[in-house]
Design an enzyme around this catalytic site. Structure first.
Site, PDB file in Angstrom:
ATOM      1  N   ARG A 164      26.036  40.867 -18.579  1.00 11.15           N
ATOM      2  CA  ARG A 164      27.114  40.144 -17.923  1.00 11.15           C
ATOM      3  C   ARG A 164      28.447  40.723 -18.385  1.00 11.15           C
ATOM      4  NH1 ARG A 164      23.432  38.707 -15.402  1.00 11.15           N
ATOM      5  NH2 ARG A 164      22.715  36.586 -14.872  1.00 11.15           N
TER       6      ARG A 164
ATOM      7  N   GLU B  93      35.021  41.743 -11.289  1.00 11.24           N
ATOM      8  CA  GLU B  93      34.364  42.585 -10.286  1.00 11.24           C
ATOM      9  C   GLU B  93      34.848  42.201  -8.895  1.00 11.24           C
ATOM     10  OE1 GLU B  93      30.128  42.372 -10.778  1.00 11.24           O
ATOM     11  OE2 GLU B  93      30.187  43.212 -12.797  1.00 11.24           O
TER      12      GLU B  93
ATOM     13  N   HIS C 211      27.641  47.530 -10.989  1.00 15.60           N
ATOM     14  CA  HIS C 211      26.724  46.384 -11.086  1.00 15.60           C
ATOM     15  C   HIS C 211      25.460  46.628 -10.242  1.00 15.60           C
ATOM     16  CE1 HIS C 211      26.602  41.771 -11.881  1.00 15.60           C
ATOM     17  NE2 HIS C 211      25.405  42.312 -11.960  1.00 15.60           N
TER      18      HIS C 211
END
Length: 529
Positions: free
Chosen positions: A232, A261, A279
């Site tokens: 994370r 993000e 990601h």
């Protein structure tokens, strides 16, 4: 009768669609286009999304028939779970769909940063042959520190063991005996930082882990260390990592997740020794197919009125009506238990006593485990994986029921034995026709106080003036007390203050209170997080 309708607002795997099409009317709309999404929600029974569709209060209000929102993935950042719960809408996700893909991505980044794969690739396609510049290091015989030995962390550890590495791990909620079974040595975080050649992060993101690997942590590592974060964003402090790389205190990093993000402009991009990705942990064909089929099955269960194991909020289905109100209370008792225990238990007993025990209450055991592990493991905890999480950590779990209890019509207790012999217990009950949740016992101290979003427990030597000191310090910090009870074993013995407050108490204020009253133990539990 018309078939229930399911709106698929983003791409879903063909296997997931195939599971739905026989029983439901499947519709499609662009979830990212609000002008298209909101009208499409008017008469649907289920909504399936991924990450681009914002399921907020406005979307829920546009869907009066909606019974279930399914996120074809792990995270729920784009779903307002509280608003869905208030609207009576079930929220489900696919909590185990990407664990293998996420573990493989961590290993991929570790290997890539070891061998300078990304900069060597870029140099070569630009016409430069630089073998000597991009000399790397072997993974063999290195020490890998796994921060968080949950399901993904354990998968990473097992796979890296095949490279001939020595695996150490930090996770206060995993027993050393369980770790030893998969060949992992449990250590403190400081020892892991000091010994590791690689550090790979696999923790949940919460107030305790945010910024965990920051300036202080990175001041303790070897200058040859390489840090991997595919868990994370925000657990690894990106600014602190930049400083450590700039100063030569860290050799390299592999980053798949970011504090904010999407992220297309980071100071970390200037280092050839840093491998970055947008990601991609769950971005495999296999993970997407698993996510699609998992949420499709959950939608089918929900629209059939069955119990949905992967529900993250309202639990419905084949559970007695008199048992359902006990589910959220039991989960909260599990969270309080974990906060008080500050570690994993050897054994957990879930005791259900009184009238409710006449029903099948197995689901309350699952709810307790969901609470026990919810704040301490990386992946989402559901009724499906909670027993497996306990098994993986070597925790013996027992359900005890009895229809007799003299003090309360119903009493639910989460009781545990810790490795050091300490016993922890938390009991609660539901009161009145509206099922008000009350905390009635902590470690043998009796009370009767509503369960609140923000709760604090202070144990100290019983003496006059303590309540006033606590109230004064909270007043100075502008923290409003909603409720307070004092329990004690004997006059002048050990006392316990149970506080409910309107907002979380800052750490500095809590530390001041603890110091002022010479508290033996201080615990704060934020049940709303």
């Amino acid at each position: 009768m018309p078939k229930p309708s399911v709106l698929v607002a983003e791409e879903l795997s063909p296997a997931g669609l195939a599971l739905l099409e026989g029983d439901f009317e499947v519709r499609h709309a662009s979830g990212a286009d609000r002008s298209e999404l909101l009208p499409a929600l008017a008469d649907v029974d289920a909504l399936i999304v991924r990450s681009a569709t914002q399921v907020d209060a406005e979307a829920l209000a546009a869907a009066p028939r909606l019974k279930v929102v399914a996120r074809a993935g792990v995270g729920l950042d784009n779903v307002d779970v509280d608003a869905a719960t208030k609207a009576g809408v079930l929220v489900v996700n696919a909590p185990t769909s990407n664990i293998i893909s996420a573990a493989e991505q961590a290993i991929n980044l570790l290997l890539a940063t070891s061998r300078n794969t990304a900069p060597a690739h870029n140099a070569l396609i630009n016409g430069e042959w630089k073998r000597s510049k991009y000399t790397g290091v072997e993974v063999y015989d290195k020490t890998v520190g796994v921060v968080g030995l949950g399901r993904i962390g354990a998968l990473v550890a097992q796979r890296l063991a095949a490279f001939g590495t020595h695996i150490i791990a930090y996770d206060p909620y995993v027993q050393p005996t369980r770790a030893a079974q998969i060949g992992v040595e449990m250590v403190t975080l400081d020892e892991l930082l000091r010994r590791s050649d690689y550090i790979t992060i696999h923790l949940p993101k919460n107030k305790d882990t945010l910024g965990l690997i920051g300036d202080d942590a990175l001041s303790k590592v070897k200058p040859s260390v390489r840090v991997i974060n595919a868990a994370r964003g925000g657990i690894l402090d990106e600014d602190a990592l930049y400083r450590a790389l700039k100063d030569g205190r860290v050799a390299g990093a592999g980053i798949d997740v970011w504090a904010s993000e999407p992220n297309t402009d980071s100071p970390l991009f200037e280092f050839e020794s840093v491998v970055v990705a947008p990601h991609l942990g769950a971005s495999t064909a296999e993970a997407q197919e698993k996510a699609g089929t998992q949420v499709a099955r959950s939608v089918k269960l929900a629209l059939s009125g069955e119990f949905v194991p992967d529900a993250v909020n309202v639990q419905g289905g084949a559970v007695a009506e008199d048992v359902k109100p006990g589910l959220p209370l039991t989960e909260k008792l599990g969270r309080i238990f974990t906060s008080l225990a500050r570690g994993v238990a050897d054994r957990i007993d879930v005791e259900v006593r009184g009238e409710i025990a006449a029903y099948d209450v197995k689901v309350l055991e699952l709810a307790a485990l969901k609470g026990v592990f919810g704040d301490v493991v990386e992946e989402a905890v559901t009724f499906v994986n909670a027993p497996l999480l306990a098994k993986e950590r070597g925790v013996e779990v027992n359900l005890v029921t009895s229809e007799d209890h003299s003090d309360w019509r119903n009493l639910i207790t989460v009781r545990g034995l810790l490795p050091d012999g300490q016993r922890v217990s938390v009991s609660g009950t539901l009161s009145g026709p509206r099922h008000h949740e009350k905390l009635v016992e902590i470690n043998g101290y009796t009370m009767e106080i509503p369960v609140n979003e923000h709760m604090v427990f202070l144990s100290y030597v019983d003496r006059p003036g303590i309540v006033g000191k606590v109230g004064a310090l909270l007043g100075e910090a502008r923290i409003n007390i909603a409720g307070m009870q004092v329990s004690r074993d004997t006059e002048g013995g050990t006392a316990l203050i149970t506080l409910t407050v309107d907002s979380s108490i800052p750490d500095a204020t809590l530390e001041s209170i603890s110091t002022e009253i010479e508290a033996e133990k201080t615990r704060q539990v934020d049940l709303g997080e």
